[in-house]
Design an enzyme around this catalytic site. Sequence first.
Site, PDB file in Angstrom:
ATOM      1  CE1 TYR A 133      -2.977   3.117   0.599  1.00  0.00           C
ATOM      2  CE2 TYR A 133      -3.438   2.338   2.813  1.00  0.00           C
ATOM      3  CZ  TYR A 133      -3.642   3.256   1.805  1.00  0.00           C
ATOM      4  OH  TYR A 133      -4.514   4.307   2.000  1.00  0.00           O
ATOM      5  CE  LYS A 161      -5.589   1.492  -0.890  1.00  0.00           C
ATOM      6  NZ  LYS A 161      -5.884   2.769  -1.454  1.00  0.00           N
TER       7      LYS A 161
END
Length: 293
Positions: A133, A161
């Site tokens: 992330y 992400k």
Amino acid sequence: MSKIYSALIVPYDENGNIYEKGLREVVRYNIDHNKVDGLYVGGSTGENFLISTEEKKKIFDIAFDETENEVDLIAQVGSINLREAKELAKYVTEKGYNTVSAVTPYYYKFDFEEIKNYYFSIIEDLDTKMIIYAIPALTGVNLSLEEFEELYENPKIAGVKFTSGDFFLLERVREKFPNKIIYSGFDEMLLPAASLGVDGAIGSTFNLNALKARELMEAVEKGDLTEARKVQSQTNHLISDLIDNGLYNTIKLVLTNLGVDAKYCREPMKKPSQQQQEIAKNIAKKYFSDGVD
Ligand code: MN9
């Protein structure tokens, strides 16, 4: 076909405790109305960095129980308390989640060796995929192409992400690692990300508006740039209105107006004012009149 994941909103009650009934309703709304492919559980949007380890587990439990394998689930387990991150990764894997995600460690200025050890350590004993992330605006961590390469040497690290407007880097990562996943993280920049060939998107505003995100992705896949730009503009009117009125509170208020009991945010986030509530009601009417009584 690219995938749409809602970054799951978590309702907290008047006292800031997890409101299970509302959380189940938000999960159902995402599956039944928004038709998402999956849920990203325990991210920024879930106010994950404000809650205890036991509360994180409770949210992972409820999301898993309510979805019953109807949609994909990604559990965000990252924490600068690495032991907590490892404990949560083990917990969700044993529960049946097959993908975890972890925010890049933040607050202290960790060097890359420390960041790499963090990722490898979270998944070392587990048979689970890891999605990095990356959200440099909130963490201060900017991974370079070379650093992605080193992380991707671990076959369990499946992708990223990508919550950043650095489309130069996004293109470089896309081209260099065609087999790794990229999920776009900024809903307001879905079109440029989609045009560079991301595999899907994860977003907070999809709790309300995933159908439009899907339309946009499909227009890009068909090569219909005119349509894709139209949908991004429509979407960005909504996103601007949400951000201007306080993003997470307003997503929750609009959901409440649509009959989903999404309640409040966790302190230190504020309860919404009367004015915010009025504005949210108008946003619900303006964009989602079908769903309002
Ligand atoms: O998960 C979300 N990031 C954060 C992704 O909330 C920090 C985004 O969906 C944004 O909320 C959204 C609005 O800026 O793009």
